[in-house]
Design a protein around this motif. Structure first.
Motif, mmCIF file in Angstrom:
data_model
loop_
_atom_site.group_PDB
_atom_site.id
_atom_site.type_symbol
_atom_site.label_atom_id
_atom_site.label_comp_id
_atom_site.label_asym_id
_atom_site.label_seq_id
_atom_site.Cartn_x
_atom_site.Cartn_y
_atom_site.Cartn_z
ATOM 1 N N MET A 1 0.829 -1.197 0.000
ATOM 2 C CA MET A 1 0.000 0.000 0.000
ATOM 3 C C MET A 1 0.872 1.260 0.000
ATOM 4 S SD MET A 1 -3.081 1.057 2.605
ATOM 5 C CE MET A 1 -4.392 0.095 1.912
ATOM 6 N N TYR A 2 1.852 1.283 0.890
ATOM 7 C CA TYR A 2 2.737 2.455 0.962
ATOM 8 C C TYR A 2 3.604 2.583 -0.285
ATOM 9 C CZ TYR A 2 1.398 3.202 5.816
ATOM 10 O OH TYR A 2 0.693 3.468 6.951
ATOM 11 N N ASN A 3 3.992 1.442 -0.860
ATOM 12 C CA ASN A 3 4.856 1.494 -2.047
ATOM 13 C C ASN A 3 4.184 2.239 -3.197
ATOM 14 O OD1 ASN A 3 6.878 0.112 -0.736
ATOM 15 N ND2 ASN A 3 6.322 -1.875 -1.589
ATOM 16 N N LYS A 4 2.891 1.999 -3.380
ATOM 17 C CA LYS A 4 2.166 2.677 -4.452
ATOM 18 C C LYS A 4 2.109 4.184 -4.194
ATOM 19 C CE LYS A 4 -1.982 2.426 -7.246
ATOM 20 N NZ LYS A 4 -3.288 1.833 -7.468
ATOM 21 N N PHE A 5 1.878 4.565 -2.951
ATOM 22 C CA PHE A 5 1.813 5.980 -2.588
ATOM 23 C C PHE A 5 3.179 6.649 -2.746
ATOM 24 C CE2 PHE A 5 1.438 9.271 0.955
ATOM 25 C CZ PHE A 5 0.799 10.190 0.140
ATOM 26 N N PHE B 1 -5.700 9.430 0.478
ATOM 27 C CA PHE B 1 -5.157 9.095 -0.837
ATOM 28 C C PHE B 1 -5.727 7.729 -1.198
ATOM 29 C CE2 PHE B 1 -2.012 6.831 -3.414
ATOM 30 C CZ PHE B 1 -1.878 7.706 -4.468
ATOM 31 N N ILE B 2 -6.355 7.637 -2.360
ATOM 32 C CA ILE B 2 -6.963 6.372 -2.776
ATOM 33 C C ILE B 2 -5.890 5.496 -3.419
ATOM 34 C CG2 ILE B 2 -8.755 5.261 -4.163
ATOM 35 C CD1 ILE B 2 -10.202 8.040 -4.150
ATOM 36 N N VAL B 3 -5.536 4.435 -2.733
ATOM 37 C CA VAL B 3 -4.566 3.481 -3.267
ATOM 38 C C VAL B 3 -5.251 2.609 -4.315
ATOM 39 C CG1 VAL B 3 -3.016 1.567 -2.690
ATOM 40 C CG2 VAL B 3 -3.246 3.505 -1.114
ATOM 41 N N LYS B 4 -6.475 2.190 -3.981
ATOM 42 C CA LYS B 4 -7.243 1.348 -4.903
ATOM 43 C C LYS B 4 -8.718 1.509 -4.570
ATOM 44 C CE LYS B 4 -7.744 -3.356 -6.547
ATOM 45 N NZ LYS B 4 -7.397 -4.757 -6.392
ATOM 46 N N ILE C 1 -10.828 7.857 -8.232
ATOM 47 C CA ILE C 1 -10.286 6.516 -8.449
ATOM 48 C C ILE C 1 -8.851 6.440 -7.925
ATOM 49 C CG2 ILE C 1 -11.807 6.004 -10.393
ATOM 50 C CD1 ILE C 1 -9.526 6.808 -12.290
ATOM 51 N N ASP C 2 -8.196 5.326 -8.208
ATOM 52 C CA ASP C 2 -6.816 5.087 -7.770
ATOM 53 C C ASP C 2 -5.936 6.311 -8.045
ATOM 54 O OD1 ASP C 2 -8.138 2.657 -7.888
ATOM 55 O OD2 ASP C 2 -6.501 1.576 -8.822
ATOM 56 N N ASN C 3 -5.085 6.614 -7.080
ATOM 57 C CA ASN C 3 -4.118 7.722 -7.167
ATOM 58 C C ASN C 3 -4.772 9.101 -7.134
ATOM 59 O OD1 ASN C 3 -2.015 5.888 -7.273
ATOM 60 N ND2 ASN C 3 -1.894 5.930 -9.487
ATOM 61 N N TRP C 4 -5.976 9.195 -6.595
ATOM 62 C CA TRP C 4 -6.646 10.473 -6.413
ATOM 63 C C TRP C 4 -6.790 10.723 -4.915
ATOM 64 C CZ3 TRP C 4 -10.653 12.506 -10.314
ATOM 65 C CH2 TRP C 4 -10.210 12.258 -11.615
ATOM 66 N N TRP C 5 -7.047 11.960 -4.598
ATOM 67 C CA TRP C 5 -7.226 12.380 -3.208
ATOM 68 C C TRP C 5 -8.703 12.528 -2.900
ATOM 69 C CZ3 TRP C 5 -3.175 12.771 0.151
ATOM 70 C CH2 TRP C 5 -1.892 12.715 -0.415
ATOM 71 N N LEU D 1 -7.431 3.120 1.280
ATOM 72 C CA LEU D 1 -6.908 4.478 1.365
ATOM 73 C C LEU D 1 -5.767 4.570 2.373
ATOM 74 C CD1 LEU D 1 -10.362 4.738 1.508
ATOM 75 C CD2 LEU D 1 -9.674 6.999 0.884
ATOM 76 N N LEU D 2 -5.003 5.640 2.225
ATOM 77 C CA LEU D 2 -4.063 6.077 3.259
ATOM 78 C C LEU D 2 -4.568 7.443 3.704
ATOM 79 C CD1 LEU D 2 -0.664 5.021 1.657
ATOM 80 C CD2 LEU D 2 -1.709 4.065 3.707
ATOM 81 N N ILE D 3 -4.870 7.571 4.989
ATOM 82 C CA ILE D 3 -5.512 8.791 5.485
ATOM 83 C C ILE D 3 -4.637 9.501 6.514
ATOM 84 C CG2 ILE D 3 -7.850 7.931 5.074
ATOM 85 C CD1 ILE D 3 -7.939 7.421 8.168
#
Length: 195
Positions: free
Chosen positions: A1-5, A52-55, A76-80, A105-107
């Motif tokens: 999850m963090y890697n994508k962000f 941050f939407i990871v997926k 969608i993915d990669n949006w806030w 998400l990562l919040i």
């Protein structure tokens, strides 16, 4: 999850995040799952989180005087996701933000942002770039909604955000474009016939 962000941020920044910056991200941003139809925020609540939407797929909408959804955002993915105005001014939100499908998400909270992130150079750079992009996207959307015929609005959306058509049904896309689902369906049908 963090890697994508982290990859997403590295794609924005002039130089990649260093180990200390990555450590800060992992301490401040917390994983959160929204199940289908679960709310991130409801109208009248004060927004306490940004994500941050990871997926996933999330819709942002308001209800008109008849109680009908008016879609303001498809995310969608990669949006806030969040209501910046509500968070910054500590005022009730005018929006509902709801998962259309299960979303990862990562919040972070406003307090965490102000305590740990606000003065970080990588955050200042990322915020500047994101605000510029968002301003341009909003102007483009306003222009399309007010100036372009319906067919061209659909084509623009297909060109810019093809993933929307995989993640959201026609009635949500129609509402996002300011069209009835019947008008959208008729135009799409004609477009397919003319291909």
């Amino acid at each position: 999850m963090y890697n994508k962000f982290i990859s997403y941020l590295n794609g924005l920044l002039a130089s990649p995040l260093n180990p200390e910056e990555i450590k800060i991200i992992k301490e401040v941003f917390k994983p959160k799952t929204l199940l289908k139809n679960q709310y991130f925020l409801q109208q009248g609540e004060i927004c306490k989180l940004t994500g941050f939407i990871v997926k996933g797929a999330i819709k942002q909408y308001s209800l008109d005087e008849k109680g009908k959804e008016k879609v303001l955002g498809l995310l969608i993915d990669n949006w806030w996701v969040g209501d910046r105005e509500s968070m910054l001014k500590n005022t009730p939100s005018s929006y509902y933000i709801q998962a259309y499908q299960r979303s990862e998400l990562l919040i972070f909270t406003k307090e965490d942002f102000e305590e740990h992130l606000i003065n970080q150079p990588f955050i200042l750079e990322a915020r500047r770039i994101l605000f510029e992009r968002q301003s341009l996207q909003l102007l483009k959307r306003l222009y399309a909604t007010n100036m372009l015929p319906a067919k061209q609005r659909i084509q623009e959306l297909e060109n810019c955000y093809p993933d929307f058509f995989q993640k959201f049904p026609q009635h949500l896309i129609a509402s996002y474009l300011g069209l009835t689902k019947e008008t959208y369906s008729r135009i799409k049908s004609n477009m397919l016939k003319n291909q």
